[in-house]
Design an enzyme around this catalytic site. Structure first.
Site, PDB file in Angstrom:
ATOM      1  N   HIS A  77       0.831  -1.193   0.000  1.00  0.00           N
ATOM      2  CA  HIS A  77       0.000   0.000   0.000  1.00  0.00           C
ATOM      3  C   HIS A  77       0.869   1.247   0.000  1.00  0.00           C
ATOM      4  O   HIS A  77       2.035   1.227   0.411  1.00  0.00           O
ATOM      5  CB  HIS A  77      -0.932   0.024   1.221  1.00  0.00           C
ATOM      6  CG  HIS A  77      -0.215  -0.201   2.517  1.00  0.00           C
ATOM      7  ND1 HIS A  77       0.050  -1.463   3.013  1.00  0.00           N
ATOM      8  CD2 HIS A  77       0.311   0.671   3.424  1.00  0.00           C
ATOM      9  CE1 HIS A  77       0.687  -1.360   4.169  1.00  0.00           C
ATOM     10  NE2 HIS A  77       0.868  -0.082   4.440  1.00  0.00           N
ATOM     11  N   CYS A  79     -26.064  29.952  -4.473  1.00  0.00           N
ATOM     12  CA  CYS A  79     -25.625  31.314  -4.733  1.00  0.00           C
ATOM     13  C   CYS A  79     -26.848  32.158  -5.082  1.00  0.00           C
ATOM     14  O   CYS A  79     -27.920  31.607  -5.354  1.00  0.00           O
ATOM     15  CB  CYS A  79     -24.583  31.362  -5.856  1.00  0.00           C
ATOM     16  SG  CYS A  79     -25.234  30.993  -7.496  1.00  0.00           S
TER      17      CYS A  79
END
Length: 632
Positions: A67, A173
């Protein structure tokens, strides 16, 4: 996150024969790359080898789990090879590895690789399960075996699909167009990169999308509100909530996610009033801005639709028939102008109504609407029928705030009323007393606001050529400061307000300035390719369309990634375009539309020249400031 969500079919290979550990690693890195998980295959392999040099990742009993956590990883993932004959992987028990799982974790991946390591190690301790995997006859069977085992082992820990999001977000927004969706996309992409499942709800112009469910909210560890207008907050009571602007959602996604998961983030407790929903994160100023933008976002469709219809009426009319009635000389023009005027006339009541609603919730809506109408009428105590003063946009704005806070005051005053009278408050007391008080206060301030409006209009009308060019440069430049943010919106709202006063040249300068940022960037990505990535080249092509359509937000991704160079370049180009639009005496009766309303623009060729010159200037400045990618 489930193991099967990290493991793609194309990253699995069964019946592999490899001579040694290095060949096994090469095979796994290749499979990981095939699954689209890597940015840089070479760097990732180097990190894997560094980890192996520290100590072997073989865990014994025929299993190895190499890993690496590195910036060379695009998104978290797994790759696996089954080696029936085994390969020496340096296990402490001397066993050859038959099952080798490789884990890739992005640098900001919240230790996802450790979670996957833990789960894999636990599951593979079952010798029967391990043998089943080794003898799987297809990739599909391999995946199914893992899914069944993991679901059985972690049935209480692996949530269902609808409940698996650790972080939830809401983006909104004022206009609900570009910023809303850019913030949602950035947060979701950062969540994916960090290995943190995230779902974003968008409060856009077309309504709410990707709605958060009750189950998802209950299961989430944290909530992000990236919004410049109020959103439904009652559902988040008792959850850790991070309040942010929509711009921060676009630019600071990783930071917001980390804060949402932090134990230091305060738990939100709903107070039952909209004004508390902002969390007051940025103090009174940000709260007032949110209320204002809530009104503006609901006002804009009326302004844009009505304004363009009025502009079309002039386009389809015949001036020579009756100059004094221009806009209504022909049946088609008269119809378009009448409908446009009715829609445009709703601007002020809608602005005031939704400001008041943002402050005081639904009871504020009717109160604010009436306050806006009183401001539009220009009513005074000397002339209640109105028409004597021009209160206009500023009067309606104040009426919205006045109405909202009056309703809040009424709510507090009526808290001690008997519960048996609870039902009459929203249908009788709030509207009756609220409308009367708001109308009275608005009527009182109308003469003072009217004097301010008349003074401003007179000042603008009396400006000489040089002064108007400077004004055009200022409002044009403002359109590029934050690409749809507060400064941009201030310039745009000023331009639309001046439409009602007949100052059509200001609106032309505003739109010219707003068209420049995406066009300047599109030109730069076309003619200076070495300064941009392949993905930016593709986005640049889209910016041609966005710029021509007067959608400044197309420049946001570029400004967010390189603000020091992009924003000044765009501001320079926008200021030049706005100033030239004024110098060429361009006028615009429509508040939106870009190139598509060119026939309605006064001096269209001068306007085109202003936009082109401003865009080329912005492109040139950006080309000078921005270095070639190879030179960085």
């Amino acid at each position: 996150m489930k193991i099967t969500e990290l493991l793609k079919r194309e990253s699995i290979e069964l019946g592999v024969k490899v001579p040694d550990k290095e060949a096994a690693i090469d095979k796994l890195v290749s499979l990981m790359d095939r699954g689209g998980r890597l940015k840089d295959r070479t760097v990732y392999k180097e990190e894997i080898l560094k980890r192996e040099a520290h100590s072997s990742t073989a865990v014994g009993e025929g299993i190895a789990i190499p890993h690496a956590k590195t910036a060379a990883v695009k998104e978290a993932g797994l790759a696996v090879i089954v080696v029936p004959d085994g390969v020496d992987y340096g296990a402490f028990d001397g066993s050859d590895a038959n099952l080798i799982f490789m884990i890739a974790a992005p640098e900001g991946g919240a230790d996802l690789h450790l979670e996957a390591l833990s789960r894999l190690s636990t599951l593979l301790m079952d010798p029967d399960f391990k043998e089943d995997l080794i003898h799987a006859e297809s990739e599909e069977e391999f995946l199914q075996l893992i899914d069944d085992k993991e679901s059985q082992k972690y049935k209480k820990k692996v949530p269902s699909e609808s409940k698996r999001y650790r972080v939830l977000a809401v983006t909104a927004c004022p206009t609900g167009i570009a910023h809303t969706f850019m913030a949602a996309e950035n947060l979701e992409q950062n969540g994916k990169r960090m290995g943190i499942p995230l779902k974003a709800e968008t409060n856009g112009a077309e309504g709410t999308g990707n709605v958060l469910t009750k189950e998802e909210i209950e299961a989430a560890d944290g909530i992000i509100i990236a919004a410049d207008k109020n959103v439904d907050m009652a559902r988040f009571d008792g959850k850790r909530v991070v309040m942010a602007t929509v711009s921060e959602g676009i630019q600071k996604g990783e930071e917001l996610i980390q804060r949402a998961l932090s134990s230091e983030t305060p738990v939100y407790h709903h107070s039952g009033t909209v004004s508390a929903e902002s969390g007051d994160r940025d103090g009174m100023g940000h709260s007032i801005y949110k209320h204002l933008m809530n009104g503006v976002s609901h006002m804009l469709p009326f302004v844009i639709g009505g304004g363009i219809l009025i502009a079309l009426a002039f386009l389809f009319d015949d001036y020579s028939i009756d100059p004094s009635n221009f806009g209504k000389n022909t049946p088609l023009a008269a119809y378009l102008k009448t409908i446009g005027e009715q829609a445009f006339g709703m601007m002020l009541p809608v602005l005031a109504g939704y400001i008041a609603m943002s402050i005081a919730d639904r009871p504020g809506l009717a109160v604010g609407f009436v306050g806006g109408l009183v401001a539009k009428m220009g009513a005074t105590f000397a002339n209640p029928a109105g028409g004597s003063v021009n209160s206009g946009f500023l009067g309606a704005l104040l009426a919205g705030f006045i109405g909202g806070y009056i309703v809040l005051m009424l709510k507090k005053s009526f808290r001690r009323l008997p519960k048996s009278l609870e039902g009459i408050k929203p249908v009788l007391l709030y509207p009756l007393i609220g409308i009367l008080l708001t109308a009275a206060v608005t009527t009182f301030i109308n003469p003072f606001v009217g004097a301010i409006n008349d003074g401003l209009t007179s000042l603008l009308n009396n400006m000489g050529g040089t002064s108007k060019i400077v004004l055009g440069a200022v409002v044009g430049g403002m359109m590029s400061v934050d690409m749809g943010g507060p400064v941009n919106k201030a310039a745009y709202v000023f331009g639309t307000a001046q439409l009602a006063e007949g100052n059509f040249d200001i609106m032309a300068a505003v739109m010219a300035g707003g068209m420049v940022p995406p066009l300047a960037i599109a030109l730069c990505t076309t003619f200076f390719k070495k300064k941009f990535t392949e993905r930016e080249h593709q986005s640049g092509l889209v910016n041609y369309i966005m710029g021509l359509s007067f959608i400044s937000e197309g420049a946001i991704p570029f400004a967010a990634s390189d603000p020091i160079r992009v924003i000044p370049s765009c501001m320079a180009g926008s200021a030049i375009a706005g100033g030239l639009s004024m110098a060429f005496n361009c006028t615009l009766r429509a508040p939106h539309g870009g190139i598509f309303v060119l026939p309605t623009i006064g001096n269209p060729f001068g306007y085109l020249a202003a936009v082109v010159i401003g865009s080329v200037a912005g492109c040139a400045v950006l080309a000078v400031l921005k270095k070639d990618l190879e030179a960085k």
